[in-house]
Scaffold this motif. Structure first.
Motif, PDB file in Angstrom:
ATOM      1  N   ARG A  54      31.012  37.489  36.723  1.00 17.44           N
ATOM      2  CA  ARG A  54      31.128  36.248  37.501  1.00 17.44           C
ATOM      3  C   ARG A  54      31.604  36.540  38.924  1.00 17.44           C
ATOM      4  N   ILE A  55      32.456  37.534  39.084  1.00 15.87           N
ATOM      5  CA  ILE A  55      32.877  37.918  40.434  1.00 15.87           C
ATOM      6  C   ILE A  55      31.680  38.446  41.220  1.00 15.87           C
ATOM      7  N   ALA A  56      30.825  39.199  40.556  1.00 13.95           N
ATOM      8  CA  ALA A  56      29.678  39.797  41.243  1.00 13.95           C
ATOM      9  C   ALA A  56      28.638  38.753  41.646  1.00 13.95           C
ATOM     10  N   ILE A  57      28.402  37.723  40.805  1.00 17.07           N
ATOM     11  CA  ILE A  57      27.315  36.788  41.112  1.00 17.07           C
ATOM     12  C   ILE A  57      27.803  35.377  41.427  1.00 17.07           C
ATOM     13  N   GLY A  58      29.120  35.175  41.467  1.00 16.12           N
ATOM     14  CA  GLY A  58      29.643  33.824  41.688  1.00 16.12           C
ATOM     15  C   GLY A  58      29.108  33.209  42.964  1.00 16.12           C
ATOM     16  N   PRO A  59      28.586  31.993  42.897  1.00 19.18           N
ATOM     17  CA  PRO A  59      27.986  31.404  44.095  1.00 19.18           C
ATOM     18  C   PRO A  59      29.019  30.970  45.141  1.00 19.18           C
ATOM     19  N   THR A  60      30.225  30.605  44.714  1.00 14.95           N
ATOM     20  CA  THR A  60      31.220  30.137  45.686  1.00 14.95           C
ATOM     21  C   THR A  60      32.476  31.000  45.612  1.00 14.95           C
ATOM     22  N   ARG A  61      33.292  30.863  46.635  1.00 11.60           N
ATOM     23  CA  ARG A  61      34.556  31.606  46.640  1.00 11.60           C
ATOM     24  C   ARG A  61      35.494  31.124  45.553  1.00 11.60           C
ATOM     25  N   GLY A  62      35.416  29.845  45.208  1.00 11.02           N
ATOM     26  CA  GLY A  62      36.247  29.306  44.142  1.00 11.02           C
ATOM     27  C   GLY A  62      35.914  29.927  42.792  1.00 11.02           C
ATOM     28  N   ASP A  63      34.614  30.110  42.527  1.00 14.35           N
ATOM     29  CA  ASP A  63      34.194  30.764  41.281  1.00 14.35           C
ATOM     30  C   ASP A  63      34.727  32.185  41.211  1.00 14.35           C
ATOM     31  N   ARG A  64      34.656  32.874  42.323  1.00 15.35           N
ATOM     32  CA  ARG A  64      35.149  34.246  42.356  1.00 15.35           C
ATOM     33  C   ARG A  64      36.668  34.293  42.184  1.00 15.35           C
ATOM     34  N   ALA A  65      37.372  33.311  42.729  1.00 11.42           N
ATOM     35  CA  ALA A  65      38.822  33.281  42.595  1.00 11.42           C
ATOM     36  C   ALA A  65      39.245  33.033  41.153  1.00 11.42           C
ATOM     37  N   VAL A  66      38.587  32.111  40.488  1.00 12.05           N
ATOM     38  CA  VAL A  66      38.895  31.835  39.081  1.00 12.05           C
ATOM     39  C   VAL A  66      38.562  33.051  38.218  1.00 12.05           C
ATOM     40  N   ALA A  67      37.452  33.705  38.508  1.00  6.61           N
ATOM     41  CA  ALA A  67      37.077  34.900  37.752  1.00  6.61           C
ATOM     42  C   ALA A  67      38.063  36.037  37.996  1.00  6.61           C
ATOM     43  N   ALA A  68      38.578  36.139  39.214  1.00  2.00           N
ATOM     44  CA  ALA A  68      39.575  37.171  39.498  1.00  2.00           C
ATOM     45  C   ALA A  68      40.867  36.905  38.730  1.00  2.00           C
ATOM     46  N   ASP A  69      41.255  35.642  38.623  1.00  3.00           N
ATOM     47  CA  ASP A  69      42.428  35.303  37.815  1.00  3.00           C
ATOM     48  C   ASP A  69      42.203  35.657  36.350  1.00  3.00           C
ATOM     49  N   LEU A  70      41.028  35.316  35.840  1.00  6.49           N
ATOM     50  CA  LEU A  70      40.714  35.645  34.447  1.00  6.49           C
ATOM     51  C   LEU A  70      40.717  37.148  34.237  1.00  6.49           C
ATOM     52  N   LEU A  71      40.163  37.894  35.182  1.00  8.42           N
ATOM     53  CA  LEU A  71      40.145  39.346  35.082  1.00  8.42           C
ATOM     54  C   LEU A  71      41.556  39.911  35.058  1.00  8.42           C
ATOM     55  N   THR A  72      42.396  39.411  35.929  1.00 10.78           N
ATOM     56  CA  THR A  72      43.776  39.898  36.001  1.00 10.78           C
ATOM     57  C   THR A  72      44.542  39.604  34.722  1.00 10.78           C
ATOM     58  N   PHE A  73      44.448  38.389  34.248  1.00 11.39           N
ATOM     59  CA  PHE A  73      45.214  38.034  33.058  1.00 11.39           C
ATOM     60  C   PHE A  73      44.607  38.635  31.792  1.00 11.39           C
ATOM     61  N   SER A  74      43.323  38.904  31.768  1.00 15.89           N
ATOM     62  CA  SER A  74      42.732  39.624  30.639  1.00 15.89           C
ATOM     63  C   SER A  74      43.219  41.067  30.612  1.00 15.89           C
ATOM     64  N   LEU A  75      43.340  41.656  31.784  1.00 12.39           N
ATOM     65  CA  LEU A  75      43.865  43.012  31.865  1.00 12.39           C
ATOM     66  C   LEU A  75      45.322  43.058  31.416  1.00 12.39           C
ATOM     67  N   ILE A  76      46.091  42.074  31.804  1.00 15.70           N
ATOM     68  CA  ILE A  76      47.488  41.999  31.355  1.00 15.70           C
ATOM     69  C   ILE A  76      47.546  41.817  29.840  1.00 15.70           C
ATOM     70  N   GLY A  77      46.647  41.003  29.303  1.00 15.25           N
ATOM     71  CA  GLY A  77      46.575  40.839  27.855  1.00 15.25           C
ATOM     72  C   GLY A  77      46.223  42.136  27.150  1.00 15.25           C
ATOM     73  N   LEU A  78      45.306  42.899  27.728  1.00 17.14           N
ATOM     74  CA  LEU A  78      44.969  44.198  27.147  1.00 17.14           C
ATOM     75  C   LEU A  78      46.158  45.143  27.147  1.00 17.14           C
ATOM     76  N   ILE A  79      46.912  45.146  28.230  1.00 15.77           N
ATOM     77  CA  ILE A  79      48.105  45.992  28.292  1.00 15.77           C
ATOM     78  C   ILE A  79      49.091  45.585  27.207  1.00 15.77           C
ATOM     79  N   ALA A  80      49.290  44.280  27.036  1.00 18.84           N
ATOM     80  CA  ALA A  80      50.214  43.802  26.004  1.00 18.84           C
ATOM     81  C   ALA A  80      49.720  44.159  24.603  1.00 18.84           C
ATOM     82  N   LEU A  81      48.420  44.005  24.372  1.00 19.16           N
ATOM     83  CA  LEU A  81      47.878  44.320  23.053  1.00 19.16           C
ATOM     84  C   LEU A  81      47.945  45.816  22.751  1.00 19.16           C
ATOM     85  N   PHE A  82      47.631  46.649  23.738  1.00 19.67           N
ATOM     86  CA  PHE A  82      47.751  48.091  23.518  1.00 19.67           C
ATOM     87  C   PHE A  82      49.210  48.493  23.306  1.00 19.67           C
TER      88      PHE A  82
END
Length: 85
Positions: free
Chosen positions: A21-49
């Motif tokens: 979604r960051i790569a193809i997001g049509p607006t900056r808002g889409d990219r911002a939301v996807a960046a938040d999801l990416l960050t918090f998914s990475l944090i979730g992965l760290i917690a799960l590992f």
């Protein structure tokens, strides 16, 4: 342990979808939301590992990363709105 493996796989899928979604997001808002999801998914992965490896030190890392990610999300939202309230 199977539940942790499923959760790790789900976070991995969320990482891939948000990167897409960051790569193809049509607006900056889409990219911002996807960046938040990416960050918090990475944090979730760290917690799960950390839970899977029974590591105590990852809790501190997760707390600090979450605080930094929250502040980054707030500042990005502020930048997208041009500083207007």
């Amino acid at each position: 342990m199977i539940v942790l493996d499923i959760a790790i796989a789900a976070c991995g899928v969320a990482l891939l979808l948000s990167a897409w979604r960051i790569a193809i997001g049509p607006t900056r808002g889409d990219r911002a939301v996807a960046a938040d999801l990416l960050t918090f998914s990475l944090i979730g992965l760290i917690a799960l590992f950390g839970t899977r490896m029974a590591s105590v030190g990852t809790f501190d890392l997760v707390v600090i990363a979450t605080l930094v990610a929250f502040l980054a999300a707030v500042s990005l939202a502020r930048a997208l709105t041009g500083g207007r309230r």
